[in-house]
Design a protein around this motif. Structure first.
Motif: not given
Length: 328
Positions: A119-127, A129-136, A245-250, A255-258
């Protein structure tokens, strides 16, 4: 080199090609459209050699390895299954299909034919989003996922004039949930899996699709709140709330700013500006999977696509949104 064909000549396909042409191993070979009048100029513009007006002809073309499908949602499953039965790898626009029954059939076809389906879901393979996963882990025990994507559609102006365009047609399996809500649901599934329960409400339009909606999901020790709309705008970010804390996703859809905001008022930016157009990353992921001999993406997996569609089926069941595709 992966030789592609495209299905669809709309703006989304234009954006796909603008991104994909940045990838050295991408090549556009063919264009499919139901009308030769649309296929030929589109192929000429983008340097494709072949044009097709039937899926059977496209499937028989030995010069095509993979197909990007950007047709209306109601056609995704039928086209994808026919092409996978011809040995083609499939990158299909979100949502993957009209319902979970169709997604299951697509997955079965992919496995039977040994091809890649994604599935061409762009957001979840953007770098980012991967950073979000790494910092969760930095925000401690997670208690809430909140995602908001509300974007007033220019097509709604036409709708209010009495002109129902594709975006608001149930026969094409469209509406706010399918077009906008999926961007909120898919990341939740990637991060936290399938919820224990789903509760939904929506504003149903006269055409039979939803204009906007709200979903609440319950997990074992957290909840999720999702807001989506094609008839209003929202300007608030999305957020994952933890005890530390919280993760804020623009933008949950791009996702361009987290940043992390800790309880002690410290902030930490964990994102970087994207180096490429957003659709580059889904295409690169898809090509990498094919070339590596893997069967599916980690984030945009077949399981994640199926669970997302199962949630959307439940939302539509609760809110009375029925598509002709549900009755097949």
């Amino acid at each position: 080199m992966i030789r592609f064909a495209t299905i669809g000549t709309s703006r989304i396909t234009e954006l796909f090609l603008e991104s994909a042409k940045r990838i050295p191993d991408f090549s556009l070979t063919a264009v499919y459209s139901r009308s030769e009048e649309k296929a030929k100029p589109f192929a000429s513009k983008h340097g494709a050699t072949y044009t097709f007006t039937t899926i059977e002809e496209l499937g028989a073309c030995e010069e095509v390895d993979a197909v990007y499908i950007a047709s209306p949602n109601a056609f995704h499953a039928e086209q994808a299954i026919a092409l996978m039965n011809s040995g083609k790898h499939i990158l299909v626009e979100k949502p993957m299909a009209s319902n979970a029954m169709e997604v299951k059939a697509m997955i079965d076809a992919a496995k039977k034919n040994g091809v890649v389906l994604m599935e061409a879901m762009k957001s979840t393979v953007m770098p980012n989003f991967v950073e979000l996963q790494n910092h969760l882990h930095k925000i401690g025990k997670i208690r809430r996922y909140f995602a908001s994507y509300c974007q007033y559609s220019s097509r709604y102006d036409k709708y209010k004039e009495g002109i129902v365009l594709n975006a608001f047609k149930p026969e094409l399996s469209n509406g706010s949930l399918m077009d906008i809500g999926v961007y909120c649901i898919y990341p939740m599934v990637v991060l936290f899996g399938k919820p224990l329960s789903v509760q939904a409400s929506s504003i149903k339009l006269e055409s039979g699709v939803d204009g906007e909606g709200v979903i609440t999901c319950q997990y074992e020790d957290m909840d999720a709140v999702i807001m989506y709309s094609k008839i209003t705008n929202s300007y608030i970010p999305s957020e994952i709330q933890g005890e530390e804390g919280s993760l804020i996703i623009d933008q949950i859809h791009t996702p361009t700013h987290i940043e992390v905001r800790y309880r002690d008022n410290r902030t930490e930016t964990i994102s970087s500006p994207p180096e490429h157009p957003t659709m580059y990353y889904e295409t690169k992921e898809f090509i990498d999977i094919i070339q590596s001999g893997k069967h599916q993406s980690t984030n945009n997996s077949l399981h994640h696509s199926l669970v997302t569609m199962e949630i959307m089926d439940e939302v539509r069941k609760q809110t009375g949104i029925v598509f002709p595709a549900d009755k097949k």
